[in-house]
Design a protein around this motif. Sequence first.
Motif, short mmCIF file in Angstrom:
data_model
loop_
_atom_site.label_atom_id
_atom_site.label_comp_id
_atom_site.label_asym_id
_atom_site.label_seq_id
_atom_site.Cartn_x
_atom_site.Cartn_y
_atom_site.Cartn_z
N LEU A 28 2.84 -4.11 -5.03
CA LEU A 28 4.20 -3.64 -5.32
C LEU A 28 5.22 -4.43 -4.49
O LEU A 28 6.24 -4.88 -5.02
CB LEU A 28 4.31 -2.14 -5.03
CG LEU A 28 5.56 -1.45 -5.57
CD1 LEU A 28 5.28 0.03 -5.80
CD2 LEU A 28 6.75 -1.59 -4.61
N ARG A 29 4.91 -4.64 -3.23
CA ARG A 29 5.86 -5.33 -2.36
C ARG A 29 5.95 -6.82 -2.70
O ARG A 29 7.04 -7.41 -2.66
CB ARG A 29 5.45 -5.15 -0.90
CG ARG A 29 5.80 -3.77 -0.36
CD ARG A 29 5.45 -3.66 1.10
NE ARG A 29 6.03 -2.41 1.68
CZ ARG A 29 5.47 -1.73 2.66
NH1 ARG A 29 4.33 -2.14 3.19
NH2 ARG A 29 6.05 -0.64 3.12
N GLU B 26 5.00 -8.45 -5.60
CA GLU B 26 5.21 -8.86 -6.98
C GLU B 26 6.08 -7.88 -7.75
O GLU B 26 5.88 -7.67 -8.94
CB GLU B 26 3.85 -9.04 -7.67
CG GLU B 26 2.98 -10.09 -6.97
CD GLU B 26 1.63 -10.27 -7.65
OE1 GLU B 26 1.44 -9.76 -8.77
OE2 GLU B 26 0.76 -10.92 -7.06
N ALA B 27 7.05 -7.32 -7.07
CA ALA B 27 7.93 -6.33 -7.70
C ALA B 27 8.60 -6.85 -8.97
O ALA B 27 8.67 -6.12 -9.97
CB ALA B 27 8.97 -5.82 -6.70
N HIS C 29 6.20 -6.60 -11.94
CA HIS C 29 5.96 -5.23 -12.38
C HIS C 29 7.19 -4.67 -13.09
O HIS C 29 7.06 -3.94 -14.08
CB HIS C 29 5.59 -4.36 -11.17
CG HIS C 29 4.32 -4.76 -10.52
ND1 HIS C 29 3.11 -4.76 -11.18
CD2 HIS C 29 4.07 -5.22 -9.26
CE1 HIS C 29 2.15 -5.17 -10.35
NE2 HIS C 29 2.71 -5.45 -9.19
N ARG C 30 8.36 -5.03 -12.62
CA ARG C 30 9.60 -4.60 -13.29
C ARG C 30 9.64 -5.15 -14.71
O ARG C 30 10.02 -4.44 -15.65
CB ARG C 30 10.81 -5.09 -12.49
CG ARG C 30 12.14 -4.77 -13.16
CD ARG C 30 13.30 -5.13 -12.26
NE ARG C 30 13.35 -6.55 -11.96
CZ ARG C 30 14.26 -7.09 -11.15
NH1 ARG C 30 15.16 -6.34 -10.55
NH2 ARG C 30 14.26 -8.39 -10.93
N GLN D 79 5.24 3.49 -10.78
CA GLN D 79 6.55 3.18 -11.36
C GLN D 79 7.67 3.82 -10.55
O GLN D 79 8.72 3.19 -10.33
CB GLN D 79 6.60 3.65 -12.81
CG GLN D 79 7.87 3.24 -13.53
CD GLN D 79 7.85 3.60 -15.01
OE1 GLN D 79 6.98 4.31 -15.48
NE2 GLN D 79 8.82 3.09 -15.75
N LEU E 125 8.08 1.80 -7.42
CA LEU E 125 8.73 0.53 -7.74
C LEU E 125 10.24 0.71 -7.87
O LEU E 125 11.03 -0.09 -7.34
CB LEU E 125 8.15 -0.05 -9.03
CG LEU E 125 8.79 -1.34 -9.54
CD1 LEU E 125 8.55 -2.49 -8.56
CD2 LEU E 125 8.24 -1.69 -10.92
N HIS F 204 11.68 1.21 -4.47
CA HIS F 204 11.65 -0.05 -3.73
C HIS F 204 12.77 -0.98 -4.19
O HIS F 204 13.46 -1.60 -3.35
CB HIS F 204 10.29 -0.72 -3.95
CG HIS F 204 10.15 -2.06 -3.30
ND1 HIS F 204 10.13 -2.24 -1.93
CD2 HIS F 204 10.01 -3.30 -3.85
CE1 HIS F 204 9.99 -3.52 -1.66
NE2 HIS F 204 9.92 -4.19 -2.80
N LEU F 205 12.99 -1.07 -5.49
CA LEU F 205 14.01 -1.98 -6.03
C LEU F 205 15.43 -1.49 -5.75
O LEU F 205 16.36 -2.29 -5.75
CB LEU F 205 13.81 -2.14 -7.54
CG LEU F 205 12.54 -2.90 -7.97
CD1 LEU F 205 12.35 -2.81 -9.48
CD2 LEU F 205 12.62 -4.36 -7.53
N VAL G 246 7.54 3.03 -0.85
CA VAL G 246 6.20 2.43 -0.96
C VAL G 246 5.19 3.20 -0.13
O VAL G 246 4.09 3.51 -0.59
CB VAL G 246 6.24 0.95 -0.55
CG1 VAL G 246 4.85 0.34 -0.62
CG2 VAL G 246 7.19 0.17 -1.47
#
Length: 208
Positions: A105-106, A108-109, A112-113, A174, A177, A180-181, A188
């Motif tokens: 997640l950190r 390759e955000a 994944h988005r 999700q 994510l 995080h964004l 996270v």
Amino acid sequence: MAGTKQARRAPADKYDERRNQLAESALQTLGELGYARTSLREIANNSEFTHGVVHYYFADKLELIVYCVRYYKARCVTRYDAVVDDSTTPEELLDAFAAKLVETLREEAPMHRLWYDLRTQSMFEVKLREAVLMIDQTLEDMIWRVVSKYADLCGRPPAMTPHAAYGVLDGLFQQALLGHLTGDAAAVDAMAAQVHELMPLMVTPAAA
């Protein structure tokens, strides 16, 4: 004869290699801009390839995007194999699985988005659905391998179907994510804690 066969394969191999290079280049732009704001020209402008080259290898944006996501997810679905293969206790597997979720997640955000963007777009874009459904199934299978191994290490059968287990964990991912964004520094780590809490509920309770 072997040399002839190799020579005959070469053009196709070179074609696939170039498509893969284009996919690698396009993924960064797609991850930054999303489905709706990305065009073939935009991808070309942010890469070493001309618009004509991009258009030669991909008929339109949709074909390129589907290829890119298939290409990326083909690598993603194997990233938890070591977690499954190397874990010898339920606790070890749970720690390794949660750590891998946090790492991907950190790091390759944007990718994944893009995936969640395309999955939503497939509800409207019919041509996306086949690829999205196929990729979604491979992700569900990947999660089920983790859950099944966890259940085996616990010595108890799973308490959920593959579809339900995937829905729960994908939903957590999700939400994390999104947090995080949008700058939620705790999102996270909160996901990792929730995974530790929820995984034990995915196997049947121990006999009294």
